[in-house]
Structures are given as structure tokens and as C-alpha cells.
Design an enzyme around this catalytic site. Sequence first.
Site, PDB file in Angstrom:
ATOM      1  N   PHE A 311      -1.691  -4.544   3.663  1.00 17.66           N
ATOM      2  CA  PHE A 311      -2.211  -5.560   4.569  1.00 17.66           C
ATOM      3  C   PHE A 311      -3.159  -4.958   5.588  1.00 17.66           C
ATOM      4  O   PHE A 311      -2.954  -3.842   6.060  1.00 17.66           O
ATOM      5  CB  PHE A 311      -1.068  -6.227   5.343  1.00 17.66           C
ATOM      6  CG  PHE A 311      -0.045  -6.858   4.458  1.00 17.66           C
ATOM      7  CD1 PHE A 311      -0.212  -8.147   3.985  1.00 17.66           C
ATOM      8  CD2 PHE A 311       1.098  -6.153   4.085  1.00 17.66           C
ATOM      9  CE1 PHE A 311       0.732  -8.734   3.166  1.00 17.66           C
ATOM     10  CE2 PHE A 311       2.046  -6.729   3.268  1.00 17.66           C
ATOM     11  CZ  PHE A 311       1.863  -8.018   2.804  1.00 17.66           C
ATOM     12  N   ASP A 312      -4.142  -5.729   5.940  1.00 19.55           N
ATOM     13  CA  ASP A 312      -4.926  -5.432   7.119  1.00 19.55           C
ATOM     14  C   ASP A 312      -4.129  -6.006   8.290  1.00 19.55           C
ATOM     15  O   ASP A 312      -3.297  -6.885   8.099  1.00 19.55           O
ATOM     16  CB  ASP A 312      -6.286  -6.125   6.989  1.00 19.55           C
ATOM     17  CG  ASP A 312      -7.092  -6.008   8.256  1.00 19.55           C
ATOM     18  OD1 ASP A 312      -7.110  -4.913   8.829  1.00 19.55           O
ATOM     19  OD2 ASP A 312      -7.684  -7.025   8.667  1.00 19.55           O
ATOM     20  N   LYS A 313      -4.366  -5.496   9.509  1.00 22.85           N
ATOM     21  CA  LYS A 313      -3.591  -6.021  10.633  1.00 22.85           C
ATOM     22  C   LYS A 313      -4.246  -7.253  11.255  1.00 22.85           C
ATOM     23  O   LYS A 313      -3.738  -8.373  11.149  1.00 22.85           O
ATOM     24  CB  LYS A 313      -3.402  -4.941  11.713  1.00 22.85           C
ATOM     25  CG  LYS A 313      -2.598  -5.464  12.919  1.00 22.85           C
ATOM     26  CD  LYS A 313      -2.359  -4.392  13.949  1.00 22.85           C
ATOM     27  CE  LYS A 313      -3.526  -4.194  14.905  1.00 22.85           C
ATOM     28  NZ  LYS A 313      -3.735  -5.275  15.861  1.00 22.85           N
ATOM     29  N   LYS A 490      -9.553   2.983   4.168  1.00 25.91           N
ATOM     30  CA  LYS A 490      -8.564   2.031   3.641  1.00 25.91           C
ATOM     31  C   LYS A 490      -8.694   1.934   2.133  1.00 25.91           C
ATOM     32  O   LYS A 490      -7.704   1.964   1.399  1.00 25.91           O
ATOM     33  CB  LYS A 490      -8.787   0.647   4.253  1.00 25.91           C
ATOM     34  CG  LYS A 490      -8.449   0.541   5.724  1.00 25.91           C
ATOM     35  CD  LYS A 490      -8.534  -0.924   6.125  1.00 25.91           C
ATOM     36  CE  LYS A 490      -8.570  -1.105   7.629  1.00 25.91           C
ATOM     37  NZ  LYS A 490      -8.786  -2.507   8.007  1.00 25.91           N
ATOM     38  N   VAL A 507      -4.457  -7.466   1.096  1.00 29.12           N
ATOM     39  CA  VAL A 507      -4.598  -8.741   1.783  1.00 29.12           C
ATOM     40  C   VAL A 507      -5.391  -8.524   3.069  1.00 29.12           C
ATOM     41  O   VAL A 507      -4.972  -7.767   3.944  1.00 29.12           O
ATOM     42  CB  VAL A 507      -3.221  -9.334   2.143  1.00 29.12           C
ATOM     43  CG1 VAL A 507      -3.374 -10.776   2.607  1.00 29.12           C
ATOM     44  CG2 VAL A 507      -2.269  -9.248   0.970  1.00 29.12           C
TER      45      VAL A 507
END
Lengths: 629, 75
Positions: A311-313, A490, A507
Amino acid sequence: MKLLPQLQKHRQTLIVVVGSLIVLATIGQYGLRWQAGYQILMLVASLIGFLPIGLQAWSALRVKVISIDLLVSVAVIGAVMIGENNESAIVTFLFLLGAFLEQKTMEKTRSAIGTLTQMAPAQAILITESGHQTIDIDDVDPGDVMLVKTGGQVPVDGHIVKGSGYVNEASITGEAKPMHKGVGEQVFAGAILDNGTLEVAAEKVGEDTTFGKIIELVEEAQDAKSSVERLIDKFATYYTPIVLVIALIVGLMSRDVRLAITILVLGCPGALVIGVPVANVAGVGQGAKQGILLKGGEVMATFKHVDTFVFDKTGTLTYGRPKVASVKTYGQDEATMLAAVANIERESDHPLGQAIIAYAPAVKQTVTDTQVIQGKGVVANVDAVPYLVGNSALMRQFGVALNQSQQYDLKALQDTGHSVVLVATGAQLQLIIGIKDQLRPEVPESLRQLRQMGAQQLIMLTGDNQVTADQIGLAAGLDTVQGDLLPEAKADYVRQLQAQGHVVAFVGDGINDSPSIARADIGIAMGSGTDVAVETSDVVLIQSNFRQLVVAFGLTKKTVANMQENIGLALATVALLFVGLVLGQVNMGSGMFVHEVSILLVTVNALRLLAPKQKLDDRQLQVADRQLD
Amino acid sequence: MEKAILQLGALTCPSCMQKIEHAVANQAGVNSVKVLFNASKVKTEYDDQLTSADTLKTAIEQLGYDVQNVKVKAI
């Protein structure tokens, strides 16, 4: 050749006629012992039923395609030649009826996409020098200025050149709350104008608009095939001619025309060819209905096997915009104070101010003598009471002193990553408001559900510092948290996970995470129906609600399982028919019957995917929110 | 070059797809054709010097499918 469209149009009548003739013939034979009439009526039924099937077969042959219709046509001709008029009549009847029922159930599986298409704007009001003119959406050109009235639909992607109003963009961005938009701001086709009047200059029209792209994507996704499906398709193109050849060989060798034509009917590729596509359509359609765009069979086949979610934050696990997280009150009436601050902030565009406005109760008050003190805050009178709203520097400047416990609160908030707004009346500190980008309340529960559904690793990657990242990671219940990463880093991280043999879903918000979304086995864009997101990702979650991810994962698993069930059903049918043939229990008519039933069975099975989903009611959401507080 | 999108009546059999694809592809001047089975649409690009959307429409209609509307865009 004009006959074929006519026949298609009156197909229902044909089915009724053929059916009635068969019934009449049967009554004639058993009731009146009228053998000659029976044969004649059955022959007439066969011929009428044969007409559309034969013409279809011929029209396909002319473009060098050997279709199912050809198999059936040859079988019917064969049956009539050996005098089995009743068999041929029943076969044509069942085949036509089956095709009709198939179409009806198929329309159902496609209904979800139909609803979406109907939401697309069809007409627009063009502003010309001579006045207003309602025109078809296809006649709008970029640069035209369109009028949008209250309750109307924005017909194009463009910007507002005149007027203002509240625009609901739920169909594009998933944001259900209408937003106020004025001159120069961007509006999207498919959005609804809740109130106000707008003049919009068209930039993108029809299929080029974001909404148009979403529709196009869903349409293509319903046809996008998995490798299994492509294999079946390839198989089907060779299969049909092979059945024809086998039947011919069997017929010539055994001199048994009956057996040969039975093989023709049994050989019709039915459930196997249709089973997987209908499940795909229903799955994609159900997703679209809920704001989840799944890009077809291949995507679902891979998504099902995902074991690692990355996940991205910001904007994914969190809201992506600041929200009031904590309010410390030192005066009497917190609500009135907050309302006053909100009224002062209404005059500014400051993001922290926007967060307070969204949080505070709306109370009508008069704000006067507003004075902005650069870099410190705002001073204003609310209903004649002087207010100070700003940072500690503002408080110092106006001689507001903080006691020890107030200083402790301030430091505690700052240490946990909050932006802080101080509020004072006169020399008295009233509020300390802590504002920060918060974890979405539904995240911990959703992540738990993902684990239950087979996710083994949940990882967050962010460009933020490790301290903030760790806090979020702990609250959300993630396995690994990695801060201070650039977008390329990333993507690299995702690559490493893949090298370890994991199937990875990424995501993100779909804009600044494109490298990772492209790199991952499944790229999921959340909460933004932008062009980029729609094009680069495999799955788009239109609403910015984290639960959609769980729904999408679940729907994918269900759809893939449904496809497998359908393949199973189809193969079982073939096996059943083959055994029946060997044992001599299956003839042309009953073979056709089993064949049609199996097609309807797989279609109805796929329809189960379209059953309405139980929605979480508001009370449950509120409980979840409270628990987080 | 032109691009046309033809909306057909509901397609039900996968072999219809093949038929339509072949029929359109066999017309002179057609560069690409894609049949969207579930959306029941035909997307095609062709040289407008050699053929026209009307010709393609007729070709599909001759196979027994009804064409509900045609959108043409120059590219």
C-alpha cells in the site's frame, strides 16, 4: 438476403409456430391415429424451424466460418432425408428456443453495464449567438459552450466559464458530497449539478471524457479474455469443423446416418464456449455496479492468486487530506468556539482551515474586522467578541500565555505529527486543535478481512518519514512499514518481492504511484477516476472507500470460482452425453435438450454473481468510527 | 482514415463475433476491426477513400444483424 433480418425479428413467432405444429402433430398421432398428418405436420415444423438456422449457417459459410448453425442444419437435413421428421422438428424447436432463452439470460448478465451506459449524457444545451439549442451529445465539439441547469447533467469534460454551483461528481470520483465550483474550475461529464447554473466550455467530448473512458474500459473488460478462455476459443474454432468431419467419417464407415447426425448435434460446442465468458461478464458487471472496475478475465485470474498487498500511505490508507483529529478545550463551550473559528476560516483557503470547517458545527455568526497576520494566523471579531486563531507565535504577539498543562498538550500533539491551531478570546486560550492526515477508520478491519481471504503479507511503502509511517503501520495492523522511499524505490521494492516468488498487488492513488502500479502483478488505483488511473491500473476503485478493496478481492475470487464451476458443468455435460451415446440412450432430440439445458445452467450460475450485495449500514460505520476515536 | 463505432442489437453467440469480424475485415480498405461481444459493438478503422461506414453497415446487416447506430470520426 433481406429474409434473415426479418426472420430474426419474428423469431419468437417462429418458435411458437414450430412448437404448436409439434404439439398438433403429436395430438394428431396419439389422439386421432392420423399417421400421415403427423409426418406432414412434423415436416412443415422442421422446414419452418430450419429456415433461420440454415440461413445463419449459410451467411457464416460465406465468410468462411463454420458455425454451430451448420452442424444443426446438416443434422436436420440428414434427419429429414431418412424420414425422421419428428426428430428434426424437435431439434430445430429446441435450438431456436435455447438461443432465445440464452439471449434473454445473457441480457441480464450484461444489465450492469447497460445501467452505466445509460448514465452517460445523451443531450446538451448549446449556447449560440441566437440563443439556447438542445443538441445531441455527438454533435458537441470541443470549444463549444454548454449550458447546465440545476438538476442537469454536465455533458462534457471542460471548465466553467460562467456561473457557479454545487456539483455532484459521484459517478467519476466517488465523492458523494456535492462540491462548490466556480469560474475556471474543472467539471466532468456525467456529474450532476445539484444547484446553480453553469456555462461550461467543452474540452473533451463523448468517448474522450473520463466518464466515457470508464464506460469503454468496462465494455472492453467484459470481453478481455484470460488465457484459459483464449484456449477454449481456439479449441472451439477447430472443434466445430472437426465434429463435422468425424460425423461424416462415422456416417460413411458405419452406414448409419442416424448415428452420424446424432454426433453432429451432440458435438455442438455449447456450455464450454459460453460458460467462462458469461461468468466474466457478470463479475465485471457486478464490480462496475459497485464502483469497482476489474479489467477482465486475465486480471481476475491473477488477482485471485495475490498473496502480498503493498500500500501507499497518503490517500490510500489515510484520507490524503488533513482532518481535525483532536480538540483540547480550556473554556466553556467547545461547540460555539469551533463554530466561530470555522466562520473566520470560511474567508480563507487555508487547508487547515478547511479541515476545521468540515469538523465544526455550522452556526450563523457575524464576522467583522478580519485581519490576516502573515505567517501567524488571523484576528477577527465574531459577534463582537475578538478572536485570535493561529500558531504559538500569534499567541505570543498578543500576550496570550499558556500554562503548564496547555504547553504539555501542545507538545504532545506536535510530537505525534499533528499540525496545531490555537484559539484564544482576549488573552484567554480556549482551544488547541490538532489536525492531521488520518488513517481511514475502515482500514484495520478491511486489512484483517484481506488476511482471512488469503493475503499473507501486508506492506506499506511511503515517502513520509519512518516515525509517521510506523505510527500508521501500528494503527492499521501492517506487517512491514518502509518510510523515506521515492516512487522508483517503491517500484524496486515491489520487484524484489516478485523475485522472492510473491504475487504482488500494489494499491495507490493511481497518479504518483504509476511506476509501482505498472510493476506489480496487479495495480490497483483507489479513489480517483482519473484518466491515468483508469489506463495504467488493472483494478480501479472509484469510491475512496477502503472496503471496496475487500469487495473487489472477494468478487474476483467468486468470479474465478464461478468460471471453474462452469467449465466443470460443461465437461460433465459432454461426458454425460458421450456415455449416453455409447449406451445408445441418447438420440438427436434428447441430445439437443441436454445441450440447451447445460447452456442455460452455466448462464444462470453466472447470474448468481449479480445478486445484490449486502451493504454495511451507517450504524456499523459509526461504530467503527467511534472505536477508532 | 476514419474510425467507426457501430452499435448492434444484442449479440448472443460467440460465433456471431467471428462472422462479423470476418465480414468486416474482408471489405476493401478496412485496417482493423474489433467486435465487442458483450457491448455488442463493432469498432473499426478503415481508409475512407476505399470504403465507407455505410458499406460496412450494409455488410453487417446482410449477415442478419441489425445496426442501431453508427458513429464516425476522422482520424
